[in-house]
Write a protein that holds these residues in place. Sequence first.
Motif, PDB file in Angstrom:
ATOM      1  N   UNK A  77       0.838  -1.186   0.000  1.00 56.55           N
ATOM      2  CA  UNK A  77       0.000   0.000   0.000  1.00 56.55           C
ATOM      3  C   UNK A  77       0.878   1.242   0.000  1.00 56.55           C
ATOM      4  N   UNK A  78       0.387   2.289  -0.664  1.00 57.80           N
ATOM      5  CA  UNK A  78       1.052   3.597  -0.618  1.00 57.80           C
ATOM      6  C   UNK A  78       0.157   4.533   0.171  1.00 57.80           C
ATOM      7  N   UNK A  79       0.764   5.325   1.038  1.00 55.58           N
ATOM      8  CA  UNK A  79      -0.056   6.240   1.827  1.00 55.58           C
ATOM      9  C   UNK A  79       0.744   7.477   2.215  1.00 55.58           C
ATOM     10  N   UNK A  80       0.000   8.529   2.565  1.00 54.83           N
ATOM     11  CA  UNK A  80       0.600   9.753   3.084  1.00 54.83           C
ATOM     12  C   UNK A  80       0.045  10.000   4.477  1.00 54.83           C
ATOM     13  N   UNK A  81       0.917  10.427   5.353  1.00 53.77           N
ATOM     14  CA  UNK A  81       0.540  10.675   6.740  1.00 53.77           C
ATOM     15  C   UNK A  81       0.840  12.126   7.088  1.00 53.77           C
ATOM     16  N   UNK A  82       0.009  12.703   7.924  1.00 51.95           N
ATOM     17  CA  UNK A  82       0.340  14.008   8.502  1.00 51.95           C
ATOM     18  C   UNK A  82      -0.446  14.150   9.798  1.00 51.95           C
ATOM     19  N   UNK A  83       0.278  14.465  10.857  1.00 48.01           N
ATOM     20  CA  UNK A  83      -0.351  14.569  12.169  1.00 48.01           C
ATOM     21  C   UNK A  83      -0.217  13.277  12.951  1.00 48.01           C
ATOM     22  N   UNK A  84      -1.125  13.093  13.879  1.00 47.28           N
ATOM     23  CA  UNK A  84      -1.063  11.933  14.778  1.00 47.28           C
ATOM     24  C   UNK A  84      -2.173  10.958  14.436  1.00 47.28           C
ATOM     25  N   UNK A  85      -1.832   9.685  14.427  1.00 48.79           N
ATOM     26  CA  UNK A  85      -2.850   8.661  14.244  1.00 48.79           C
ATOM     27  C   UNK A  85      -3.368   8.252  15.621  1.00 48.79           C
ATOM     28  N   UNK A  86      -4.046   7.135  15.706  1.00 45.38           N
ATOM     29  CA  UNK A  86      -4.581   6.665  16.989  1.00 45.38           C
ATOM     30  C   UNK A  86      -3.740   5.482  17.474  1.00 45.38           C
ATOM     31  N   UNK A  87      -3.743   5.300  18.767  1.00 45.30           N
ATOM     32  CA  UNK A  87      -3.114   4.104  19.336  1.00 45.30           C
ATOM     33  C   UNK A  87      -3.940   2.876  18.945  1.00 45.30           C
ATOM     34  N   UNK A  88      -3.261   1.844  18.456  1.00 42.53           N
ATOM     35  CA  UNK A  88      -3.952   0.606  18.091  1.00 42.53           C
ATOM     36  C   UNK A  88      -2.947  -0.528  17.983  1.00 42.53           C
ATOM     37  N   UNK A  89      -3.464  -1.719  17.869  1.00 43.70           N
ATOM     38  CA  UNK A  89      -2.611  -2.866  17.525  1.00 43.70           C
ATOM     39  C   UNK A  89      -3.389  -3.756  16.568  1.00 43.70           C
ATOM     40  N   UNK A  90      -2.684  -4.712  15.993  1.00 41.76           N
ATOM     41  CA  UNK A  90      -3.305  -5.694  15.100  1.00 41.76           C
ATOM     42  C   UNK A  90      -3.164  -7.062  15.748  1.00 41.76           C
ATOM     43  N   UNK A  91      -4.274  -7.748  15.926  1.00 46.74           N
ATOM     44  CA  UNK A  91      -4.219  -9.039  16.618  1.00 46.74           C
ATOM     45  C   UNK A  91      -3.456 -10.093  15.819  1.00 46.74           C
ATOM     46  N   UNK A  92      -3.568 -10.036  14.483  1.00 51.38           N
ATOM     47  CA  UNK A  92      -3.072 -11.151  13.678  1.00 51.38           C
ATOM     48  C   UNK A  92      -2.081 -10.755  12.595  1.00 51.38           C
ATOM     49  N   UNK A  93      -1.746  -9.479  12.504  1.00 53.37           N
ATOM     50  CA  UNK A  93      -0.911  -9.040  11.386  1.00 53.37           C
ATOM     51  C   UNK A  93       0.325  -8.274  11.863  1.00 53.37           C
ATOM     52  N   UNK A  94       1.474  -8.658  11.311  1.00 51.44           N
ATOM     53  CA  UNK A  94       2.676  -7.838  11.419  1.00 51.44           C
ATOM     54  C   UNK A  94       2.617  -6.800  10.290  1.00 51.44           C
ATOM     55  N   UNK A  95       3.172  -5.629  10.544  1.00 55.33           N
ATOM     56  CA  UNK A  95       3.125  -4.543   9.553  1.00 55.33           C
ATOM     57  C   UNK A  95       4.517  -3.989   9.291  1.00 55.33           C
ATOM     58  N   UNK A  96       4.822  -3.779   8.017  1.00 49.82           N
ATOM     59  CA  UNK A  96       6.085  -3.136   7.644  1.00 49.82           C
ATOM     60  C   UNK A  96       5.805  -1.742   7.102  1.00 49.82           C
ATOM     61  N   UNK A  97       6.524  -0.752   7.632  1.00 52.50           N
ATOM     62  CA  UNK A  97       6.446   0.642   7.185  1.00 52.50           C
ATOM     63  C   UNK A  97       7.784   1.005   6.546  1.00 52.50           C
ATOM     64  N   UNK A  98       7.765   1.291   5.248  1.00 50.53           N
ATOM     65  CA  UNK A  98       8.978   1.688   4.526  1.00 50.53           C
ATOM     66  C   UNK A  98       8.826   3.161   4.127  1.00 50.53           C
ATOM     67  N   UNK A  99       9.676   4.004   4.710  1.00 51.43           N
ATOM     68  CA  UNK A  99       9.525   5.454   4.503  1.00 51.43           C
ATOM     69  C   UNK A  99      10.169   5.877   3.182  1.00 51.43           C
ATOM     70  N   UNK A 100       9.399   6.622   2.385  1.00 52.34           N
ATOM     71  CA  UNK A 100       9.875   7.156   1.109  1.00 52.34           C
ATOM     72  C   UNK A 100      10.274   8.621   1.265  1.00 52.34           C
ATOM     73  N   UNK A 101       9.476   9.376   1.993  1.00 49.66           N
ATOM     74  CA  UNK A 101       9.757  10.808   2.178  1.00 49.66           C
ATOM     75  C   UNK A 101       9.334  11.230   3.578  1.00 49.66           C
TER      76      UNK A 101
END
Lengths: 119, 119
Positions: free
Chosen positions: A31-55
């Motif tokens: 997935x491609x996404x853009x972030x700005x600001x603060x997200x919410x606290x959460x977890x995923x019960x069944x999924x590991x997540x990889x975040x690869x920063x482009x910018x």
Amino acid sequence: MQKVNIQEKLASFSDHWNPRIVGELNGQHVKATKLKGEFIWHHHDHEDELFLVIKGKLKMEFREKTVEVNPGEFIIVPRGVEHRPVADEEVELLLFEPASTLNTGNVENERTRKELEKI
Amino acid sequence: MQKVNIQEKLASFSDHWNPRIVGELNGQHVKATKLKGEFIWHHHDHEDELFLVIKGKLKMEFREKTVEVNPGEFIIVPRGVEHRPVADEEVELLLFEPASTLNTGNVENERTRKELEKI
């Protein structure tokens, strides 16, 4: 077999916290996404997540520490681990995670995105 | 939770066609590797493979066409599809693929790497 240009995909939208699907393999989504600001606290019960920063600089907050992730770096958040992505300035990134992954994990609220666009 | 700097990982080795494991999630591996020259024709019966180019120009040959993949671009090769990676000059890339994936797919020869180093 088409190649995918990451910058072209990122240039095709401008909203934040709304991931687009740009690749699919082995039951996983890229997935491609853009972030700005603060997200919410959460977890995923069944999924590991990889975040690869482009910018930009991603601050990945955990309960005990914060990890800064810069362009050309990635971080893997294991399932079950509470986290909160924060972007003081706009951050562009790729996510690599199971197709079942909901952006807000165990939380459902107005920031939850259930139907992701494929671009 | 440690972040991973892709350039640092790539700078830590210099041989070609010998992928290192730099991340693991959801039964998938993230691998860093360097290519130079021609690989062998092969396919993977059960695994889709993602090639994300960091440096150089990857020529991914298929039986009917060749796709050039440049830095900032990726290509997904579906299971069952014969392919041959070619790097006229050195290419640095990340692979995302199931942990079960053998580099030479359905072929086993002197280029097969069964025990990959984790770095």
